[in-house]
Design a protein around this motif. Structure first.
Motif, mmCIF file in Angstrom:
data_model
loop_
_atom_site.group_PDB
_atom_site.id
_atom_site.type_symbol
_atom_site.label_atom_id
_atom_site.label_comp_id
_atom_site.label_asym_id
_atom_site.label_seq_id
_atom_site.Cartn_x
_atom_site.Cartn_y
_atom_site.Cartn_z
ATOM 1 N N ALA A 98 0.829 -1.211 0.000
ATOM 2 C CA ALA A 98 0.000 0.000 0.000
ATOM 3 C C ALA A 98 0.859 1.254 0.000
ATOM 4 O O ALA A 98 0.556 2.231 -0.705
ATOM 5 C CB ALA A 98 -0.925 -0.013 1.217
ATOM 6 N N ASP A 99 1.954 1.237 0.767
ATOM 7 C CA ASP A 99 2.863 2.387 0.790
ATOM 8 C C ASP A 99 3.495 2.604 -0.584
ATOM 9 O O ASP A 99 3.590 3.740 -1.069
ATOM 10 C CB ASP A 99 3.962 2.167 1.836
ATOM 11 N N ARG A 101 2.263 1.604 -3.448
ATOM 12 C CA ARG A 101 1.234 2.003 -4.404
ATOM 13 C C ARG A 101 0.915 3.489 -4.286
ATOM 14 O O ARG A 101 0.746 4.179 -5.296
ATOM 15 C CB ARG A 101 -0.031 1.166 -4.189
ATOM 16 N N SER A 102 0.851 3.976 -3.064
ATOM 17 C CA SER A 102 0.597 5.407 -2.871
ATOM 18 C C SER A 102 1.725 6.248 -3.439
ATOM 19 O O SER A 102 1.493 7.266 -4.107
ATOM 20 C CB SER A 102 0.429 5.695 -1.371
ATOM 21 N N GLU A 103 2.950 5.810 -3.190
ATOM 22 C CA GLU A 103 4.105 6.546 -3.710
ATOM 23 C C GLU A 103 4.137 6.499 -5.233
ATOM 24 O O GLU A 103 4.453 7.503 -5.895
ATOM 25 C CB GLU A 103 5.388 5.939 -3.125
ATOM 26 N N PHE A 105 1.546 6.107 -7.243
ATOM 27 C CA PHE A 105 0.453 6.913 -7.779
ATOM 28 C C PHE A 105 0.806 8.400 -7.751
ATOM 29 O O PHE A 105 0.523 9.137 -8.704
ATOM 30 C CB PHE A 105 -0.827 6.663 -6.975
ATOM 31 N N CYS A 106 1.433 8.834 -6.670
ATOM 32 C CA CYS A 106 1.878 10.239 -6.603
ATOM 33 C C CYS A 106 2.905 10.544 -7.686
ATOM 34 O O CYS A 106 2.910 11.631 -8.274
ATOM 35 C CB CYS A 106 2.461 10.530 -5.218
#
Length: 278
Positions: A98-99, A101-103, A105-106
């Protein structure tokens, strides 16, 4: 060139390790459980040997019941530890995923428009979902398997050395050859697995494109073209998966052969030892 590759590999490793920091408590718990399980796995043969060779033939009922109770407690504790290992260990991998994926996506939001012109949406989605899932599995199983293997090897060497030093040296002399074989076949596995990920990304892109444009393709009677394009990617995916399973079969069958051969060496050593004693 080699120095550059080593530096790049070290940089990737450092970037990967930093994702453990927010979840280091769970990771430490996971490693502790793995260590205790590996110790239990080393204790099983000794306890079983004592029961079969001493307590059962000599009819030592009290010792038999005592060691039976010890084994039962170990089974219960190991079952709980395996639950923690499977639940919390996988949870560490999911949270790291999840970490990432967030990075990622940003990072995508900062990419220029030309990037999205040159890359299919399905391919990008595959990188965010399928590839990150594989990384999260590595994050959980990688350190755990390496740690378990290391502890098991050290513990097995010590225990076998007390039983038969020469047999221990003979068995462990084969380990470098097994490791060398694994390193050599790893190159093929790396290439094949990369092709599988590419094929997975392409078929995801074809599905995304076909589904999102289904109304248009049906309006212009382009179903045959879309089906032909999809089947082409589908067959390529099947081909690459076949290559993957082929190299997996070669690896696992070879490892099984090495394991069986070590059993054969042990039996041969025991037979020679008993013949010499006779």
């Amino acid at each position: 060139m080699k120095t550059t590759q080593k530096t790049k590999g070290g940089g990737l490793l450092k970037r990967f390790v930093r994702y453990y920091k927010p979840h280091k408590k769970l990771f430490i718990i996971d490693m502790c459980c793995a260590f205790i399980i590996s110790v239990f796995n080393l204790v099983y043969p000794y306890v079983t040997k004592e029961i079969i060779n001493n307590y059962v033939p000599n009819k030592l009922l009290n010792m038999l019941l005592a060691f039976g109770a010890i084994l039962l407690v170990i089974y219960i504790v190991k079952a709980f530890l395996n639950y923690v290992l499977q639940y919390w260990g996988h949870l560490v991998g999911v949270r790291m995923q999840a970490d990432m994926r967030s990075e990622l996506f940003c990072h995508l939001q900062k990419m220029p428009f030309t990037y999205f012109d040159d890359n299919k949406t399905g391919v990008i989605m595959s990188r965010i979902t399928n590839d990150l899932f594989e990384i999260s599995e590595l994050a959980h199983h990688g350190p755990e398997d390496v740690f378990l293997s290391f502890v098991t090897l050290i513990g097995a060497f010590i225990m076998l050395a007390f039983i038969d030093v020469y047999l221990t040296l003979i068995v462990f002399a084969f380990i470098p050859f097994i490791v060398l074989y694994a390193v050599l076949i790893r190159k093929r596995m790396k290439r094949v697995y990369k092709e599988v990920r590419v094929a997975q990304a392409e078929i995801n892109a074809d599905i995304e494109s076909a589904v999102s444009g289904m109304r248009v393709s049906r309006a212009y009677c382009a179903q045959d073209y879309e089906s032909e394009k999809f089947e082409k990617g589908n067959k390529y995916f099947v081909k690459t998966k076949g290559m993957q399973y082929k190299v997996m079969g070669e690896f696992h069958s070879s490892m099984t052969f090495f394991t069986d051969f070590l059993y054969f060496v042990v039996l041969l050593r025991a037979d020679c030892f008993s013949t010499t004693e006779g």
